[in-house]
Design a protein around this motif. Sequence first.
Motif, PDB file in Angstrom:
ATOM      1  N   PRO A  49       0.808  -1.218   0.000  1.00  0.00           N
ATOM      2  CA  PRO A  49       0.000   0.000   0.000  1.00  0.00           C
ATOM      3  C   PRO A  49       0.847   1.277   0.000  1.00  0.00           C
ATOM      4  O   PRO A  49       0.510   2.245  -0.682  1.00  0.00           O
ATOM      5  CB  PRO A  49      -0.818  -0.128   1.288  1.00  0.00           C
ATOM      6  CG  PRO A  49      -0.931  -1.606   1.515  1.00  0.00           C
ATOM      7  CD  PRO A  49       0.375  -2.158   1.060  1.00  0.00           C
ATOM      8  N   SER A  50       1.946   1.268   0.757  1.00  0.00           N
ATOM      9  CA  SER A  50       2.813   2.458   0.803  1.00  0.00           C
ATOM     10  C   SER A  50       3.400   2.750  -0.575  1.00  0.00           C
ATOM     11  O   SER A  50       3.432   3.912  -1.019  1.00  0.00           O
ATOM     12  CB  SER A  50       3.936   2.251   1.823  1.00  0.00           C
ATOM     13  OG  SER A  50       3.407   2.107   3.124  1.00  0.00           O
ATOM     14  N   MET A  51       3.869   1.715  -1.247  1.00  0.00           N
ATOM     15  CA  MET A  51       4.426   1.897  -2.583  1.00  0.00           C
ATOM     16  C   MET A  51       3.337   2.285  -3.578  1.00  0.00           C
ATOM     17  O   MET A  51       3.572   3.089  -4.495  1.00  0.00           O
ATOM     18  CB  MET A  51       5.129   0.620  -3.035  1.00  0.00           C
ATOM     19  CG  MET A  51       5.768   0.705  -4.420  1.00  0.00           C
ATOM     20  SD  MET A  51       6.913   2.100  -4.611  1.00  0.00           S
ATOM     21  CE  MET A  51       8.241   1.582  -3.516  1.00  0.00           C
ATOM     22  N   PHE A  52       2.145   1.748  -3.411  1.00  0.00           N
ATOM     23  CA  PHE A  52       1.009   2.096  -4.271  1.00  0.00           C
ATOM     24  C   PHE A  52       0.727   3.594  -4.180  1.00  0.00           C
ATOM     25  O   PHE A  52       0.579   4.287  -5.202  1.00  0.00           O
ATOM     26  CB  PHE A  52      -0.215   1.289  -3.851  1.00  0.00           C
ATOM     27  CG  PHE A  52      -1.455   1.563  -4.641  1.00  0.00           C
ATOM     28  CD1 PHE A  52      -1.609   1.085  -5.929  1.00  0.00           C
ATOM     29  CD2 PHE A  52      -2.496   2.326  -4.092  1.00  0.00           C
ATOM     30  CE1 PHE A  52      -2.764   1.336  -6.660  1.00  0.00           C
ATOM     31  CE2 PHE A  52      -3.651   2.581  -4.817  1.00  0.00           C
ATOM     32  CZ  PHE A  52      -3.778   2.086  -6.104  1.00  0.00           C
ATOM     33  N   ILE A  53       0.676   4.113  -2.961  1.00  0.00           N
ATOM     34  CA  ILE A  53       0.421   5.544  -2.757  1.00  0.00           C
ATOM     35  C   ILE A  53       1.570   6.372  -3.331  1.00  0.00           C
ATOM     36  O   ILE A  53       1.345   7.391  -4.004  1.00  0.00           O
ATOM     37  CB  ILE A  53       0.233   5.842  -1.252  1.00  0.00           C
ATOM     38  CG1 ILE A  53      -1.039   5.158  -0.729  1.00  0.00           C
ATOM     39  CG2 ILE A  53       0.177   7.342  -0.999  1.00  0.00           C
ATOM     40  CD1 ILE A  53      -1.202   5.207   0.774  1.00  0.00           C
ATOM     41  N   LEU A  54       2.789   5.915  -3.097  1.00  0.00           N
ATOM     42  CA  LEU A  54       3.955   6.646  -3.589  1.00  0.00           C
ATOM     43  C   LEU A  54       3.970   6.713  -5.112  1.00  0.00           C
ATOM     44  O   LEU A  54       4.262   7.770  -5.706  1.00  0.00           O
ATOM     45  CB  LEU A  54       5.228   5.975  -3.066  1.00  0.00           C
ATOM     46  CG  LEU A  54       6.524   6.794  -3.137  1.00  0.00           C
ATOM     47  CD1 LEU A  54       6.398   8.041  -2.267  1.00  0.00           C
ATOM     48  CD2 LEU A  54       7.701   5.940  -2.672  1.00  0.00           C
ATOM     49  N   ARG A  55       3.650   5.605  -5.756  1.00  0.00           N
ATOM     50  CA  ARG A  55       3.642   5.582  -7.222  1.00  0.00           C
ATOM     51  C   ARG A  55       2.556   6.491  -7.784  1.00  0.00           C
ATOM     52  O   ARG A  55       2.753   7.154  -8.801  1.00  0.00           O
ATOM     53  CB  ARG A  55       3.450   4.137  -7.710  1.00  0.00           C
ATOM     54  CG  ARG A  55       4.658   3.256  -7.465  1.00  0.00           C
ATOM     55  CD  ARG A  55       4.422   1.829  -7.914  1.00  0.00           C
ATOM     56  NE  ARG A  55       4.286   1.716  -9.371  1.00  0.00           N
ATOM     57  CZ  ARG A  55       4.077   0.574 -10.012  1.00  0.00           C
ATOM     58  NH1 ARG A  55       3.982  -0.560  -9.322  1.00  0.00           N
ATOM     59  NH2 ARG A  55       3.968   0.554 -11.318  1.00  0.00           N
TER      60      ARG A  55
END
Length: 477
Positions: A419-425
């Motif tokens: 989820p963190s990487m999803f938001i960052l992307r």
Amino acid sequence: RQGAHLLTLTNQLLSMSKINSGSDNPKWQKGNIVVYLNMVIDSFRLYAKEKDIKLLFTSSDPLIEMDFIPHYVDDILQNLLSNAIKFSGPGKEIHVVISKIKNKEAVLKVQDFGDGIPKSDLEYIFDLFYQGNNSERNNGSGIGLSYTRQLVEIMNGKIEVESAEQKGTVFIVSLPLQQSETNNISVWTPKENERIPSSMKVNTGLNIFLESQDVKGKIINRRRSDISPTVLLIEDNDDVVLYIKALLPAEYNSVTARDGTEGLELANELIPDIIISDVMMPNKDGFALCREIRKSALLNHIPIILLTAKTTIDDRLKGMKCGADAYIKKPFHYEELLIQIEALLENRRLLKEKYMQSLFKGDDLNINDININFLKKATDIVFKDINNSGFTSTSLAEKLCISSSQLNRKLSAVAGCTPSMFILRLRVEHAKKKLVTEDKSIGQIAEECGFYDMAYFSRTFKKLTNVTPSQYRRLPR
């Protein structure tokens, strides 16, 4: 039905011909015969139940390790059980018993309590094409028992029959535990670095199809090293559970449930990568389980393999309509199961890439795709707070009304990232569009995308795009 019966008879005649000509080259295995018999018998339970016949299986030992030819044992038991069911009336029982005698031989008994065989027929029943004089019994081909005896004798065993009219019949198959010649018998032993469940360490014979070690190795090598799939195994038969666990590569995380109700609860909690389920289970069967998983926005992406003794075309169609990705007959071949698992996991990996590429490109995707709809919903939530640097994966989980761990498993399965990487992307993708379409400073764009540290924004942007924000802005379009 008649065509299928004719095909079976033809195959048996062809097998007998190959054996007689010496062209048959069967593969010997060393393993726990109890587990294999249990799976073959399980495939007959539904048929027996439809005839109102109770099929019981017992073993003198939980582990009887011996040398045997799996498909020969399969054919032997299928012929004996077919006859026992055919000549048993409603309300009767059929007993299948396997015993180990003096650590030298295994004795298999198949006993029915039907009408029995007349004494005048007993000495001829193993003769090819022999049919008894009783017209009520004259509905077979006279091939099955002759073929059965041939298979038993090839495995250096013997078959006998005892019968009394109006009391029933028992067929007794005696087979040596160990063959005098090696016959290229494969032996499975766990490797030092292989994780084996503690309940299996005393039962090394569970892995009957022993070449599976090679298959597992190929699957591990073809799989990405950073993935440890979670397999949810839903099965009420302990032997089948242990057998499948023995087949799975050690890198797989396996979790088990006893029925569909417990399995659905675990699926919601863990969101596994793949589900392997029996069909006939208490409380909730495999068909009902499939339907509920396919209706769940949280679970619908999970591939499902059904293992079952219900193998008619209607059963297979019902399984597919309920959402099963694969339908495998018991007793199954180890390689078929492992290859199906690998193929389904690989298909899901490719779908992850397709989903994310399409999402970032803004493609007009099929609105009926429930996984795309989930990603769109998550994306819309993130964009509403895109300028809020305090918006985290926990915030996203709360707005989606699921737990943080469920969100992590769902996004990993559907999008291939945390989820963190999803938001960052999403933040970076939003910044890319602004850099091209808006005449604002890089610092202002960074803040509007939730980055209030310019150095961190530049590092993150370059990590995901291989260029800095200013370089990206100058790229030719």
